[in-house]
Design a protein around this motif. Structure first.
Motif, PDB file in Angstrom:
ATOM      1  N   VAL A   1      25.379  42.981  39.080  1.00 55.95           N
ATOM      2  CA  VAL A   1      26.648  42.446  39.525  1.00 55.95           C
ATOM      3  C   VAL A   1      26.905  41.560  38.187  1.00 55.95           C
ATOM      4  O   VAL A   1      26.176  41.541  37.548  1.00 55.95           O
ATOM      5  CB  VAL A   1      26.228  41.489  40.130  1.00 55.95           C
TER       6      VAL A   1
ATOM      7  N   ASP B   1      30.889  37.140  38.652  1.00 58.35           N
ATOM      8  CA  ASP B   1      30.385  37.177  39.763  1.00 58.35           C
ATOM      9  C   ASP B   1      28.694  37.324  40.152  1.00 58.35           C
ATOM     10  O   ASP B   1      28.752  36.712  41.526  1.00 58.35           O
ATOM     11  CB  ASP B   1      31.248  38.386  40.077  1.00 58.35           C
TER      12      ASP B   1
ATOM     13  N   VAL C   1      29.147  35.996  44.545  1.00 60.05           N
ATOM     14  CA  VAL C   1      27.808  36.867  45.664  1.00 60.05           C
ATOM     15  C   VAL C   1      26.618  36.394  46.591  1.00 60.05           C
ATOM     16  O   VAL C   1      26.420  36.462  47.585  1.00 60.05           O
ATOM     17  CB  VAL C   1      27.266  38.416  45.299  1.00 60.05           C
TER      18      VAL C   1
ATOM     19  N   HIS D   1      33.921  42.166  44.252  1.00 61.54           N
ATOM     20  CA  HIS D   1      33.271  41.598  42.987  1.00 61.54           C
ATOM     21  C   HIS D   1      33.146  42.770  42.218  1.00 61.54           C
ATOM     22  O   HIS D   1      33.251  44.752  42.402  1.00 61.54           O
ATOM     23  CB  HIS D   1      32.200  40.891  43.280  1.00 61.54           C
ATOM     24  N   ARG D   2      32.966  42.557  40.345  1.00 68.49           N
ATOM     25  CA  ARG D   2      32.513  43.561  39.779  1.00 68.49           C
ATOM     26  C   ARG D   2      30.534  43.616  39.577  1.00 68.49           C
ATOM     27  O   ARG D   2      30.245  43.227  39.362  1.00 68.49           O
ATOM     28  CB  ARG D   2      32.977  43.029  38.324  1.00 68.49           C
TER      29      ARG D   2
ATOM     30  N   TRP E   1      34.263  47.752  40.367  1.00 67.31           N
ATOM     31  CA  TRP E   1      34.980  47.258  41.177  1.00 67.31           C
ATOM     32  C   TRP E   1      34.341  47.901  42.813  1.00 67.31           C
ATOM     33  O   TRP E   1      34.678  48.963  43.016  1.00 67.31           O
ATOM     34  CB  TRP E   1      36.420  46.681  41.146  1.00 67.31           C
TER      35      TRP E   1
END
Length: 267
Positions: free
Chosen positions: A185, A189, A193, A211-212, A222
């Motif tokens: 992740v 982000d 998460v 999220h990325r 993404w």
């Protein structure tokens, strides 16, 4: 064995001995040319007594023989009746065994038939399940969607085959843990998460986030994830989460580009 018969036989032997003695005396008297009227009378009495005793012994022997014969016949009859009864009981016993064996054979045949039917049904079910899994996997590939399952107690995270390519990994490269997932992740982000996963587990609410992620070549993508906490542990809290992940890079870039163009037009 019979005491009466034994006594009579002994008496007969005694009388026979006495008769022989009298016979000798009579012969001696006649040979000596002496008067023999008295010895003749003794001879006659002894002879008559011996005959009577002989008749008595003969009668006892006949009774004894008849008794033994009757006993033998009774034993013979008993053996015949016993043999018939034994044969009848043996026949019934063997017939009962045959009936049980026949029932057992029929039961085994029925069980074998049911087992074969269950095996066929199970094979058909497995084939249908395999086809469903293939279709499901194909649908995931087409839609660029993958599934996952997270064990909260062990930290183990299982991805479907479609997820690793989505994260830029080759088959088998993913370590299979929640911590390994967090490492993919984007750093900016990652906290969001982890927080949303914790909230979903604590409050048993749906997990949903966009999220990325960072690929091994450092390119960014993404993804959109949705999940749900399931199961109850000893403390009453969920023990696992299941969910889906979708590559939305194209949609995200298109949406950002549209928003940029709108902003430029408004200016």
């Amino acid at each position: 064995r019979d005491p009466v018969l034994r006594k009579d036989i002994a008496e007969t032997d005694r009388l026979l001995g006495r008769f022989i003695e009298i016979t000798r005396e009579r012969l001696a008297t006649h040979l000596a040319n002496r008067p023999g009227s008295e010895i003749d009378q003794q001879y006659d009495r002894a002879f008559d007594t011996l005959l009577g005793q002989a008749d008595r012994v003969e009668g006892l022997l006949q009774n004894k023989v008849q008794s033994e014969l009757l006993r033998f016949k009774a034993v013979q009859l008993f053996l015949i009746v016993f043999s018939v009864l034994f044969a009848g009981v043996s026949f019934l016993f063997l017939r009962k065994i045959e009936v049980r064996e026949e029932r057992s054979r029929q039961a085994i045949q029925t069980m074998n038939t049911q087992l074969q039917q269950e095996i066929v049904e199970r094979l058909e079910t497995e084939k249908a399940l395999h086809r469903s899994q293939e279709l499901y996997s194909l649908a995931q590939k087409v839609a660029r969607v993958g599934s996952w399952e997270f064990n909260m107690k062990t930290g183990k995270l299982v991805w479907s085959a479609e997820v690793e390519p989505m994260f830029g990994l080759k088959p088998g490269e993913f370590a299979g843990t929640y911590d390994a997932f967090l490492q993919t992740v984007h750093p900016e982000d990652r906290e969001l998460v982890a927080e949303l996963v914790e909230i979903a587990c604590e409050k048993e609410v749906p997990y949903e986030v966009e999220h990325r992620i960072v690929w091994p070549d450092q390119s960014e993508r993404w993804v959109q994830e949705i999940g749900l906490a399931l199961g109850n542990g000893d403390d009453g809290k969920p023990t696992r989460m299941v969910g889906m992940v979708h590559d939305v890079t194209t949609q995200k870039l298109a949406r950002d580009e549209r928003e940029r163009l709108i902003a430029e037009l408004q200016e």
